[in-house]
Design an enzyme around this catalytic site. Structure first.
Site, PDB file in Angstrom:
ATOM      1  NE  ARG A  20      -3.669  -2.250   2.561  1.00 35.14           N
ATOM      2  CZ  ARG A  20      -4.708  -2.562   1.805  1.00 35.14           C
ATOM      3  NH1 ARG A  20      -5.094  -1.725   0.844  1.00 35.14           N
ATOM      4  NH2 ARG A  20      -5.370  -3.689   1.989  1.00 35.14           N
ATOM      5  CD  GLU A  43      -2.312  -8.611  -1.786  1.00 35.81           C
ATOM      6  OE1 GLU A  43      -3.288  -7.918  -1.382  1.00 35.81           O
ATOM      7  OE2 GLU A  43      -1.922  -9.642  -1.196  1.00 35.81           O
ATOM      8  CB  THR A  71      -7.668  -3.978  -2.048  1.00 33.92           C
ATOM      9  OG1 THR A  71      -6.522  -4.051  -1.185  1.00 33.92           O
ATOM     10  CG2 THR A  71      -8.809  -3.366  -1.236  1.00 33.92           C
ATOM     11  CE  LYS A 131      -6.482 -10.341   2.621  1.00 37.14           C
ATOM     12  NZ  LYS A 131      -6.285  -9.171   1.734  1.00 37.14           N
TER      13      LYS A 131
END
Length: 224
Positions: A20, A43, A71, A131
């Protein structure tokens, strides 16, 4: 690298950094630091501005990396990420249409789930791995161990609250791999001009997983 190869590499390495960042440039700097630590799985979350373009850039720049999208909440986003080159799709929640889209395109999909019912639904719908999110908030490794007892056939990846301190506990509880956010992807390290902190953390997580797996094998001795 086909879907089977991608999934096996994720299992083998055992760590998925959840990237992120507040800008595409920041995300790419984070990725460079992670890769310098010997961790090729990445990711890129959809919360990164221009995330799809970041994925496309990373795929072009690093031919030895396994680049995925995180996400991802719907099939339209999944399709856009796959067209950009994403090799796996991760979601924080269970969306059956997203799973179906990835299966149609023959790309690895890791749907999010929390309860036993959601986990079984995700698995039955065709999730390649599932997940468990947010794993830390639900009791960490103890909750994870409780899930694995009746569901040993489902490969689970704890995410949310996974740290270097509890990584071994999750692996010994049966995690197929770990989804790691802030404890590895330290944006402040990039902003302070210390990317080596992320590089060191990547190495530390790889080693933690290796040693935990060795301890989980009867008669094995972890070295190093």
């Amino acid at each position: 690298m086909n879907k089977t190869d991608v999934l096996q590499r994720i299992r083998d390495i055992g760590v998925i950094p959840v990237v992120r960042a507040s800008s595409p440039e920041e995300a790419i700097q984070v990725v460079e630091a992670i890769k310098a630590g010997g961790l090729p799985v990445l990711e890129i979350t959809m919360t990164v501005p221009g995330a799809v373009h970041v994925i496309e850039e990373l795929v072009k720049r690093f031919d030895d990396a396994i680049v995925g999208a995180g996400t991802v909440l719907d099939p339209e986003t999944a399709r856009a990420c796959i067209l950009a080159g994403a090799q796996f799709i991760v979601s924080p929640a269970l969306n059956l249409e997203t799973i179906a889209c990835c299966r149609e395109l023959d790309v690895a999909v890791i749907p999010g789930a929390l309860t036993p019912t959601e986990i079984v639904m995700a698995w039955n719908a065709g999730g390649d791995l599932v997940k468990v999110f947010p794993a830390g908030a639900m009791g960490g490794a103890s909750y994870f161990k409780s899930l694995k007892a009746p569901l040993p056939q489902i490969e689970l990846i704890p995410t949310g609250g996974v740290t270097l301190a509890n990584a071994a506990g999750f692996i010994q509880a049966g995690a197929a791999a770990l989804g790691v956010g802030a404890d590895l992807v330290d944006i402040s390290a990039i902003r302070s001009g210390q990317p080596e902190k992320i590089t060191q953390a990547a190495r530390a997580f790889i080693e933690a997983v290796r040693k935990a797996r060795m301890r989980s094998v009867p008669g094995a001795v972890a070295t190093g």
